[in-house]
Design an enzyme around this catalytic site. Structure first.
Site, PDB file in Angstrom:
ATOM      1  N   ASP A  39       1.259  -0.306   9.229  1.00  0.00           N
ATOM      2  CA  ASP A  39       0.625   0.450   8.141  1.00  0.00           C
ATOM      3  C   ASP A  39       1.025   1.922   8.289  1.00  0.00           C
ATOM      4  OD1 ASP A  39      -2.183  -0.081   6.247  1.00  0.00           O
ATOM      5  OD2 ASP A  39      -1.520   1.973   6.637  1.00  0.00           O
ATOM      6  N   HIS A 108      -2.556  -8.750   1.029  1.00  0.00           N
ATOM      7  CA  HIS A 108      -2.091  -8.447   2.390  1.00  0.00           C
ATOM      8  C   HIS A 108      -3.233  -8.559   3.382  1.00  0.00           C
ATOM      9  CE1 HIS A 108      -3.287  -4.752   0.283  1.00  0.00           C
ATOM     10  NE2 HIS A 108      -3.774  -4.330   1.438  1.00  0.00           N
TER      11      HIS A 108
END
Ligand code: AMP
Ligand code: ZN
Length: 122
Positions: A39, A108
């Site tokens: 991320d 996700h």
């Protein structure tokens, strides 16, 4: 006539662009169904995203036909967690919709680890 896939890649979808390689990401994992990468705004020492190659906007759009794909995302997360040596535990998060805090409309999993997680989440 060629039939269209039920969930074509969305040309304005950030994660479809990552799947296509148009936006770079450090793929720490990939298989036939999904890819995993860090991320960009990590919330824990380990913070990875696992996304299906196929565009599904969110769990709100998931149907029975996606069951195997959803399962493979969970399996991939578990595999990545072992590879990342998150032996003390970790958290898998799936934000859905506005109230769920979803900001990218391509389903996700967040895999978070390397620190103690609080409950309930904010
Ligand atoms: P969510 O808020 O659950 O929809 O999660 C979307 C996540 O995508 C956020 O945690 C963002 O930090 C992350 N993100 C946005 N753009 C990128 C990018 N280009 N590469 C990696 N992660 C990203
Ligand atoms: Zn997408």
């Amino acid at each position: 006539m060629k039939t269209q896939p039920s969930h074509p890649a969305s040309s304005d979808c950030l994660f479809c662009k990552i799947v296509a390689g148009d936006i770079p990401a450090n793929r720490v994992y990939e298989d036939e169904f999904c890819i995993g990468f860090p991320d960009i705004n990590p919330q824990a020492p380990t913070h990875l995203l696992i996304i299906p190659r196929q565009h599904i906007a969110s769990t709100a759009k998931a149907e029975a036909e996606h069951s195997a794909l959803l399962g493979s995302l969970m399996s991939a997360a578990a595999k990545i967690a072992r590879a990342e040596k998150l032996s003390k535990g970790y958290r898998i998060v799936v934000n859905t919709g506005e109230d769920g805090g979803q900001t990218v409309n391509h389903l996700h999993l967040h895999l978070l680890g390397g620190r103690h997680m609080n409950w309930p989440p904010g």
